[in-house]
Design an enzyme around this catalytic site. Structure first.
Site, PDB file in Angstrom:
ATOM      1  N   ASN A 208      39.320   7.806   6.211  1.00 58.34           N
ATOM      2  CA  ASN A 208      38.076   7.923   5.316  1.00 58.34           C
ATOM      3  C   ASN A 208      37.461   9.289   5.819  1.00 58.34           C
ATOM      4  O   ASN A 208      37.927  10.050   6.755  1.00 58.34           O
ATOM      5  CB  ASN A 208      37.141   6.653   5.829  1.00 58.34           C
ATOM      6  CG  ASN A 208      37.022   6.682   7.303  1.00 58.34           C
ATOM      7  OD1 ASN A 208      36.269   7.293   7.655  1.00 58.34           O
ATOM      8  ND2 ASN A 208      37.151   5.565   7.670  1.00 58.34           N
ATOM      9  N   PHE A 317      26.397   0.171  12.350  1.00 58.23           N
ATOM     10  CA  PHE A 317      26.001   1.130  11.134  1.00 58.23           C
ATOM     11  C   PHE A 317      26.316   0.193   9.917  1.00 58.23           C
ATOM     12  O   PHE A 317      27.399  -0.439   9.740  1.00 58.23           O
ATOM     13  CB  PHE A 317      26.432   2.428  11.077  1.00 58.23           C
ATOM     14  CG  PHE A 317      25.791   3.312  11.901  1.00 58.23           C
ATOM     15  CD1 PHE A 317      25.654   3.489  13.242  1.00 58.23           C
ATOM     16  CD2 PHE A 317      25.129   4.328  11.207  1.00 58.23           C
ATOM     17  CE1 PHE A 317      25.040   4.159  13.853  1.00 58.23           C
ATOM     18  CE2 PHE A 317      24.453   5.224  11.987  1.00 58.23           C
ATOM     19  CZ  PHE A 317      24.205   5.175  13.297  1.00 58.23           C
ATOM     20  N   LYS A 331      25.416  -7.880   6.831  1.00 56.04           N
ATOM     21  CA  LYS A 331      26.267  -7.361   7.820  1.00 56.04           C
ATOM     22  C   LYS A 331      25.695  -7.674   9.247  1.00 56.04           C
ATOM     23  O   LYS A 331      26.340  -8.042  10.213  1.00 56.04           O
ATOM     24  CB  LYS A 331      26.777  -5.932   7.858  1.00 56.04           C
ATOM     25  CG  LYS A 331      27.732  -5.761   6.782  1.00 56.04           C
ATOM     26  CD  LYS A 331      27.990  -4.144   6.544  1.00 56.04           C
ATOM     27  CE  LYS A 331      28.961  -4.017   5.465  1.00 56.04           C
ATOM     28  NZ  LYS A 331      29.372  -2.654   4.943  1.00 56.04           N
ATOM     29  N   LYS A 335      27.695 -10.209  11.747  1.00 52.42           N
ATOM     30  CA  LYS A 335      28.214  -9.503  13.033  1.00 52.42           C
ATOM     31  C   LYS A 335      27.553  -9.946  14.166  1.00 52.42           C
ATOM     32  O   LYS A 335      27.708  -9.386  15.271  1.00 52.42           O
ATOM     33  CB  LYS A 335      28.585  -8.048  12.754  1.00 52.42           C
ATOM     34  CG  LYS A 335      29.408  -7.544  11.752  1.00 52.42           C
ATOM     35  CD  LYS A 335      29.434  -6.028  11.179  1.00 52.42           C
ATOM     36  CE  LYS A 335      30.402  -5.702  10.161  1.00 52.42           C
ATOM     37  NZ  LYS A 335      31.677  -5.304  10.536  1.00 52.42           N
TER      38      LYS A 335
HETATM   39  O1  PMT Z   1      30.900  10.460  11.078  1.00 53.65           O
HETATM   40  P1  PMT Z   1      29.802  10.975  10.181  1.00 53.65           P
HETATM   41  O2  PMT Z   1      30.535  12.104   9.170  1.00 53.65           O
HETATM   42  O3  PMT Z   1      28.724  11.689  10.990  1.00 53.65           O
HETATM   43  O4  PMT Z   1      29.249   9.940   9.219  1.00 53.65           O
HETATM   44  C1  PMT Z   1      28.533   8.979   9.692  1.00 53.65           C
HETATM   45  C2  PMT Z   1      29.002   7.735   9.153  1.00 53.65           C
HETATM   46  C3  PMT Z   1      28.415   7.662   7.481  1.00 53.65           C
HETATM   47  C4  PMT Z   1      30.313   7.360   8.997  1.00 53.65           C
HETATM   48  C5  PMT Z   1      28.123   6.762   9.848  1.00 53.65           C
HETATM   49  O5  PMT Z   1      26.687   6.938   9.748  1.00 53.65           O
HETATM   50  C6  PMT Z   1      28.246   5.061   9.445  1.00 53.65           C
HETATM   51  O6  PMT Z   1      27.894   4.553   8.686  1.00 53.65           O
HETATM   52  N1  PMT Z   1      29.149   4.337  10.045  1.00 53.65           N
HETATM   53  C7  PMT Z   1      29.636   3.249   9.686  1.00 53.65           C
HETATM   54  C8  PMT Z   1      30.525   3.044   8.647  1.00 53.65           C
HETATM   55  C9  PMT Z   1      31.168   1.856   8.411  1.00 53.65           C
HETATM   56  O7  PMT Z   1      32.463   1.433   8.429  1.00 53.65           O
HETATM   57  O8  PMT Z   1      30.418   0.786   8.066  1.00 53.65           O
HETATM   58  P2  PMT Z   1      31.050  -0.731   7.477  1.00 53.65           P
HETATM   59  O9  PMT Z   1      29.689  -1.046   6.946  1.00 53.65           O
HETATM   60  O10 PMT Z   1      32.329  -0.691   7.227  1.00 53.65           O
HETATM   61  O11 PMT Z   1      30.930  -1.392   8.967  1.00 53.65           O
HETATM   62  C10 PMT Z   1      29.678  -2.085   9.408  1.00 53.65           C
HETATM   63  C11 PMT Z   1      29.814  -2.077  10.915  1.00 53.65           C
HETATM   64  O12 PMT Z   1      30.785  -2.681  11.654  1.00 53.65           O
HETATM   65  C12 PMT Z   1      30.162  -0.443  11.436  1.00 53.65           C
HETATM   66  O13 PMT Z   1      29.134  -0.243  12.748  1.00 53.65           O
HETATM   67  C13 PMT Z   1      31.244  -0.569  11.885  1.00 53.65           C
HETATM   68  O14 PMT Z   1      31.793   0.568  12.914  1.00 53.65           O
HETATM   69  C14 PMT Z   1      31.588  -1.833  12.500  1.00 53.65           C
HETATM   70  N2  PMT Z   1      33.149  -2.513  12.133  1.00 53.65           N
HETATM   71  C15 PMT Z   1      33.759  -2.029  10.799  1.00 53.65           C
HETATM   72  C16 PMT Z   1      34.830  -2.582  10.281  1.00 53.65           C
HETATM   73  C17 PMT Z   1      35.530  -3.206  11.360  1.00 53.65           C
HETATM   74  N3  PMT Z   1      36.719  -3.680  11.414  1.00 53.65           N
HETATM   75  N4  PMT Z   1      35.098  -3.440  12.645  1.00 53.65           N
HETATM   76  C18 PMT Z   1      33.858  -3.022  12.968  1.00 53.65           C
HETATM   77  O15 PMT Z   1      33.364  -3.140  14.201  1.00 53.65           O
END
Ligand code: PMT
Length: 395
Positions: A208, A317, A331, A335
Site C-alpha cells: 500500500n 490508527f 475499530k 480492537k
Molecule cells: O506511512 P505514512 O505515509 O506516513 O502514512 C501514514 C498512515 C496514513 C499509513 C497512518 O497514519 C495510518 O493511518 N496508519 C494505519 C493504516 C491502517 O492500516 O489502518 P486500518 O484502519 O487498516 O487499521 C487500523 C489499525 O489496526 C491500525 O493501527 C493498524 O496498524 C492495525 N492493524 C491493521 C490490520 C492488521 N492486520 N493488524 C493491525 O494491527
C-alpha cells in the site's frame, strides 16, 4: 526537548571541522543554545567567525582571554546540559583519556558533570591504532558516550573507518541524550511504521502507499521525550539515531516482532498500514502469464494490535476515506484500544506519503478531538501529550 537546552559544541583539529558548522547550525535551528569551543588546531581549519554567525553566540578559543570577565571553562562546564565534541581528533581523545586540561575545551570537559558525547573523525590507521582504541575504551569506561565514525573515503585518500558520523545521526543521539530526563524517561514504547509487503511470487508483492513517515515521526518524538523506543518497520526510510529498529516485511513478521517487543512495553502505537489479506502460500517462482485472468486466493492476516495483551497503552490508527469517525470508533472498540487516531486519507496533500496529516483523536469515553492539517511531527507530539497524561500511563 533539545529546545532551550544548552549544548557546548567542541571542535578539534580534524579535517571534518567544517561539518561542525552544519552541526552548530542544525542544533541552533532546533532551538538549542549552542556554545562553540574550538581548539587552536580547529581554528587553523575553520574560522571562529563561521560559528559565531551560525550560533549568534560568542566563540571560545582561548582560556587566557583577559577580555572575558569570569572563568569561561567553568561557566561553560556548569551551564552545559551536554558537551558534544564533533569532530574529535585522535590527539584530543588522547588528551581527554589522560585528563589533561591545558586548553579551554579539555578544561571544560574535565570540569563538567554533564554527559559528554564524542564523535571521532580521523585517518583510519589513526582510528584503528591500538593506542587510540585503548584511549576510547578508557573514556567509555568512564561514561563518555561515543558515536562511532563511519566507513568511507577519507580526506587523506584512504578508505576505511574514520569519517565523522552522519550529522543527522549525531543530532539524533543528542536528542536522545538531552531527552533522557524527559517525561517518558524509563518507559518503553513500541511503534510500527510502513506498509507491509505480502509476497505473491518470487518477484511480486501486495502493498500500500504507506511511506512510514507517520510512524517515524512518533518514534522520534518518543525518543526526544526520553522513551526507549523500538521501531518495528517495513519502511525503507533509515531508522533515526537512538531508536532500535526491527526490520520486517510481511504482516506475519510484523506480528511476531510486535508481540516480542510488547512483552515489557508501556505502550504500543501502531501507525503501520498492515495488509488485511495475504497469500497463505506465495508462488515459489515468478508466475507466467498463461491465462487471461489470474485468481489469487487471499486469506485474512491476524489483527496484530487486537492480539496484543497486557497492561500497556494501546494506540491504533484508522485510515479512512468515508464515515471517518464512525468507522474509527468501531475499530477502537473491536480492537480494544485506548485511543484511535482517525486519519482522513481522501486528499493527496496529507496522509499517505505526505509530510502532513489531518487527524481526529477518539477515546473509549467518547471524547472526539478533531485537529486541522499539521506536520506529522506535530501529530506525533499531540499523540504523546495524550499518552503521557492518560491514567493508564501515569499509574
Ligand atoms: O506511512 P505514512 O505515509 O506516513 O502514512 C501514514 C498512515 C496514513 C499509513 C497512518 O497514519 C495510518 O493511518 N496508519 C494505519 C493504516 C491502517 O492500516 O489502518 P486500518 O484502519 O487498516 O487499521 C487500523 C489499525 O489496526 C491500525 O493501527 C493498524 O496498524 C492495525 N492493524 C491493521 C490490520 C492488521 N492486520 N493488524 C493491525 O494491527
Amino acid at each position: 526537548m533539545i529546545k532551550d537546552s544548552h549544548i557546548v559544541l567542541g571542535i578539534t583539529g580534524s579535517i571534518a571541522a567544517y561539518k561542525g558548522a552544519d552541526l552548530a547550525s542544525k542544533l541552533t535551528q532546533g532551538g538549542a543554545i549552542v556554545d562553540v569551543v574550538m581548539t587552536k588546531a580547529a581554528c587553523e581549519l575553520i574560522r571562529p567567525m563561521t560559528f559565531k554567525a551560525l550560533t549568534n553566540r560568542p566563540i571560545h578559543t582561548d582560556m587566557w582571554d583577559v577580555a572575558h570577565e569570569g572563568i569561561s571553562h567553568i561557566e561553560l562546564a556548569k551551564a552545559a546540559d551536554a558537551v558534544l565534541i564533533a569532530p574529535a581528533s585522535a590527539d584530543f581523545i588522547a588528551k581527554l583519556a589522560y585528563g589533561l586540561a591545558d586548553d579551554i575545551l579539555s578544561a571544560t570537559v574535565l570540569a563538567t558533570r554533564s554527559p559528554i558525547v564524542i564523535a571521532p573523525a580521523m585517518n583510519v590507521n589513526m582510528y584503528e591504532n591500538s593506542i587510540t582504541q585503548e584511549n576510547i575504551q578508557k573514556l567509555k569506561d568512564r561514561g563518555f558516550i561515543f558515536i562511532e565514525p563511519a566507513e568511507g573515503h577519507l580526506a587523506c585518500g584512504d578508505v576505511g573507518r574514520g569519517k565523522l558520523a552522519d550529522v543527522e545521526d549525531i543530532i539524533g543521539e543528542m536528542h536522545k541524550i538531552i531527552g533522557r530526563s524527559g517525561p517518558m524517561a524509563g518507559k518503553k514504547v513500541v511503534v510500527t511504521a510502513g506498509g507491509t509487503r505480502e509476497p505473491i511470487d518470487s518477484v511480486r508483492f501486495i502493498s500500500n502507499l504507506s511511506s512510514g513517515k507517520m510512524g517515524y515521526a512518533i518514534a522520534e518524538a518518543a525518543r526526544d521525550q526520553g522513551a526507549n523506543v523500538v521501531l518495528v518497520t517495513s519502511s525503507q526510510i533509515k531508522c533515526p539515531a537512538g531508536i532500535e529498529p526491527v526490520h520486517v516485511q510481511t504482516a506475519l513478521e510484523m506480528r511476531d516482532a510486535v508481540h516480542k517487543a510488547c512483552k515489557d512495553a508501556d505502550a504500543i502505537i501502531m501507525a503501520a498500514a498492515v495488509a488485511d489479506y495475504h497469500l497463505e502460500t506465495p508462488f515459489k517462482n515468478k508466475i507466467k502469464k498463461k491465462s487471461a485472468t489470474l485468481d489469487l486466493n487471499l486469506v485474512r492476516t491476524p489483527d496484530i494490535i487486537a492480539e496484543v495483551k497486557g497492561d500497556l497503552v494501546k494506540i491504533g490508527f484508522a485510515a479512512e476515506s468515508e464515515d471517518i469517525n464512525k468507522n474509527a470508533k468501531a475499530k477502537l472498540k473491536k480492537k480494544g484500544l485506548d485511543l484511535i487516531v482517525a486519519n482522513d486519507v481522501t486528499q493527496d496533500a496529507w496522509g499517505f506519503g505526505s509530510e502532513y496529516n489531518k487527524v481526529t483523536l477518539i477515546d473509549p469515553e467518547g471524547n472526539v478531538n478533531e485537529y486541522p492539517v499539521m506536520t506529522k511531527r506535530k501529530v506525533a507530539d499531540l499523540i504523546l501529550d495524550w499518552l503521557t497524561s492518560s491514567p493508564k500511563w501515569v499509574k
